[in-house]
Every structure is written in C-alpha cells, then in structure tokens.
Design a protein around this motif. Sequence first.
Motif, short mmCIF file in Angstrom:
data_model
loop_
_atom_site.label_atom_id
_atom_site.label_comp_id
_atom_site.label_asym_id
_atom_site.label_seq_id
_atom_site.Cartn_x
_atom_site.Cartn_y
_atom_site.Cartn_z
N UNK A 99 0.84 -1.19 0.00
CA UNK A 99 0.00 0.00 0.00
C UNK A 99 0.88 1.25 0.00
N UNK A 100 0.53 2.22 -0.84
CA UNK A 100 1.30 3.46 -0.92
C UNK A 100 0.34 4.64 -0.98
N UNK A 101 0.88 5.83 -0.69
CA UNK A 101 0.08 7.04 -0.83
C UNK A 101 0.22 7.57 -2.26
N UNK A 102 -0.31 8.75 -2.52
CA UNK A 102 -0.34 9.28 -3.88
C UNK A 102 1.06 9.60 -4.41
N UNK A 103 2.04 9.71 -3.52
CA UNK A 103 3.41 9.97 -3.96
C UNK A 103 4.27 8.72 -3.94
N UNK A 104 3.65 7.56 -3.74
CA UNK A 104 4.39 6.31 -3.74
C UNK A 104 5.07 5.99 -2.43
N UNK A 105 4.76 6.74 -1.38
CA UNK A 105 5.37 6.46 -0.08
C UNK A 105 4.58 5.37 0.63
N UNK A 157 6.32 -6.12 -4.71
CA UNK A 157 6.40 -5.53 -6.04
C UNK A 157 5.04 -5.16 -6.62
N UNK A 158 3.97 -5.61 -5.98
CA UNK A 158 2.61 -5.26 -6.43
C UNK A 158 2.15 -4.05 -5.62
N UNK A 159 2.03 -2.91 -6.27
CA UNK A 159 1.73 -1.66 -5.57
C UNK A 159 0.26 -1.27 -5.76
N UNK A 160 -0.31 -0.72 -4.69
CA UNK A 160 -1.70 -0.27 -4.69
C UNK A 160 -1.78 1.06 -3.96
N UNK A 161 -2.34 2.05 -4.62
CA UNK A 161 -2.60 3.32 -3.93
C UNK A 161 -3.78 3.14 -2.99
N UNK A 162 -3.63 3.58 -1.73
CA UNK A 162 -4.69 3.44 -0.72
C UNK A 162 -4.92 4.79 -0.06
N UNK A 163 -6.11 5.34 -0.26
CA UNK A 163 -6.42 6.64 0.34
C UNK A 163 -6.61 6.52 1.85
N UNK A 164 -7.12 5.38 2.32
CA UNK A 164 -7.30 5.05 3.74
C UNK A 164 -8.48 5.75 4.40
N UNK A 165 -9.33 4.92 5.02
CA UNK A 165 -10.37 5.36 5.97
C UNK A 165 -11.36 6.37 5.39
N UNK A 217 -2.43 8.83 -9.09
CA UNK A 217 -1.23 8.08 -8.74
C UNK A 217 -0.35 7.96 -9.97
N UNK A 218 0.94 7.75 -9.77
CA UNK A 218 1.84 7.58 -10.91
C UNK A 218 1.42 6.39 -11.76
N UNK A 219 1.72 6.43 -13.03
CA UNK A 219 1.23 5.41 -13.95
C UNK A 219 2.16 4.19 -14.05
N UNK A 220 3.42 4.34 -13.69
CA UNK A 220 4.35 3.21 -13.85
C UNK A 220 5.28 3.15 -12.67
N UNK A 262 6.75 6.30 -10.24
CA UNK A 262 6.54 6.36 -8.82
C UNK A 262 7.85 6.34 -8.04
N UNK A 263 8.88 5.72 -8.60
CA UNK A 263 10.14 5.68 -7.89
C UNK A 263 10.91 6.99 -8.02
N UNK A 264 10.43 7.86 -8.89
CA UNK A 264 11.13 9.13 -9.07
C UNK A 264 10.61 10.22 -8.15
N UNK A 265 9.49 9.95 -7.44
CA UNK A 265 8.93 11.01 -6.60
C UNK A 265 9.63 11.00 -5.25
#
Length: 340
Positions: free
Chosen positions: A123-129, A224-232, A330-333, A337-340
């Motif tokens: 799970x990551x935020x909108x910036x890939x963190x 390696x499987x990433x998912x953007x999660x806004x949370x709650x 969210x980043x497309x690739x 995402x690794x560049x943010x």
Amino acid sequence: MTPLVDVVIVNWNTGGHLRTCLRSLARADQSRLRVGEVVVVDNASSDGSAQDLRVTGLDLRVVRNAGNRGFASACNQGAALCRSDLVLFLNPDTELYPDTLRVTGEFLRTPGARRFGIFGARMVDARGRPRTSCSRLPSPRIYAGGMTGLDRLAPALFPPHHLRPEELSRSGEVDQVIGAFFLVRRPLFAELGGFDEDYFLYLEEVDFTLRARRLGWASYFNAEAWVYHAEAISSTQLGPWRHYLLLCSRTRYMFRHWPKRQAWLLTGLSLAVEPVARLVGAALHGQSPNVRATLAVQRAFLGWLRRGRPPGPPPVPPARARQAAPPEPVPATHEMRRSV
C-alpha cells in the motif's frame, strides 16, 4: 491458461473513489491475472457513489442493500455471486497500478505460491510512499501496548500491531495482509465459511487470516505489487463511533481466540485505562479531548458487553455523510513512482 479472479468491492459513501478504483481495474495489465466478474455491494450509501457505475471493459454487477449490513456480511454477499478460483476483496478507496495484477499473477504461477492461501500488496500514498500493508496477528502484549500507548514508549516490549515500512523491504510470508487488497483462494474461502459476520466492521480479515493459518494456509506479501490506498474514506465519517465498532470487534476477537482470563484482562484495560490514555494522548498532541464523545462510546460499549450480540450500525447515526474527497492521481508506472 491465465488465472481468473473475481473482485468484490464493498461501498459506503466513498464519493468519487469507487469510480476511480473501477477504472484502475479496467486499465490494469491482465496478461497474467484476468479479471472475471466485478461485484460492487453498496451498503445503503447516501452520497450517490454507487449510481451509474458503468466502466468499459468490466463485467460489473451492483448489489444495493436497503441498509448497512456491515463489511464482513457484504463481502460474503458479493463472494456468493462469484465463480472464479480466486476472489479479490478490494477497498473502494484503492487504485491499482497498471502492473499490479500482472505482478500478482506472475507470483501465483510459481511453485512457491502453492502454500499460500491469502495474498496482499504494498500500500502506498499518492506519492508512492509506503502506507500500512501488513500487521502482526494480535496478541495480549500487542493490544495492551496499543491501549496504553506503551507500543510507542517501549516498542521492544510492546510491539506495534502494524509492521513498519522498513520491516517490509521484500516479499515473503507475513502474519497478515490488510484487507484493502485481500486476494483469497476460493476453496479456502469456502472451507472457512467466508468472513465471520459477527464482525460488523474491523478485524474480520484478521479473524479470517488466523483461522486460515490454523488450517495450514499462510499469507504472502508481494512487495512488487503496488496499490494506492487513500485510507479510511468511509470510516472517518463515523467520527468517534468507529472506535465503538473497533472495541466490539476487538473484544469479540479476544474472546474467540484467547483464553478467557486474558480476554477479560484486556477488556478491563479497554474500559478503565484506554479511555484515559486516549484523552491524555489527544491533549499531548495539541488536540481538544472530546470527553463527551469518549464517555458516550464507553457507555455504548458497556451496553454491547451486557447484550452479548454482534454490533449493528453505530448506536448514534453519524452526521449526514459528506461527499468523500476525490482521490489524488497516482503515478502510472513503476519508473514514475520511484522518481517522486
């Protein structure tokens, strides 16, 4: 042959997030894991989030409940309509990256995947963190630390419930993956009878995971499987009553899976120590302690303990559900995402 996965999404007042989640499913690379039917179970949303859900490329079915049946019950309701060998329970406040299903499907094809019954993602935020992706299965020490704040003061003695990002640097077996992206083998789901519907909200996937482990099925975290999660997005609309539902679910879990002596001891902490710790913590963080709301939640929890029945919706309805904020893009690739 490419494996087929059906997707179940339970919705309650998530605004534009649900549509964004569905569009991400439709855009995902399905070369290694193909999406079958997508079932959206709407628990009587009042914000219009489940209206006019048409997404090109998805075999979509929408089930509309007249009332809020709770998360576990709605998940089972959706799963009963699915037929594939894999079922993905996906939160409406998530968004898949284009390669999420491909990466997941590639691991499912390996011999190492055979001993796992449950699969999760990062799970990551909108910036890939990184955000919370996995947790330890609850123990008396973990719950005691969380109730009293000792998990922050002495984490070596009272480990936190959720694993920190630095503890999840690589893929592998974990105690539990969170329910925002919860991929399950259908035979396992059937053998366990689905989620325990006595949990209205919270800990249903923890209970499921523990029962699966007792049958010899482990959980796998795919880094390696990433998912953007806004949370709650849904639960914040409950205000303080989400803590009431957590108290009920946590107590049910303790009495179902622990010796009664330990369960009663932790229940005593829930009643006597935790409310004070929460009020003090709020004050220390510069927040105004809501004594009235805390006492109302504790009274409702005591009433639930006396009744001994599964909790329904919060005893005091939340204010009119507000429109959930639109999800951040969210980043497309992976490269982006690794560049943010």
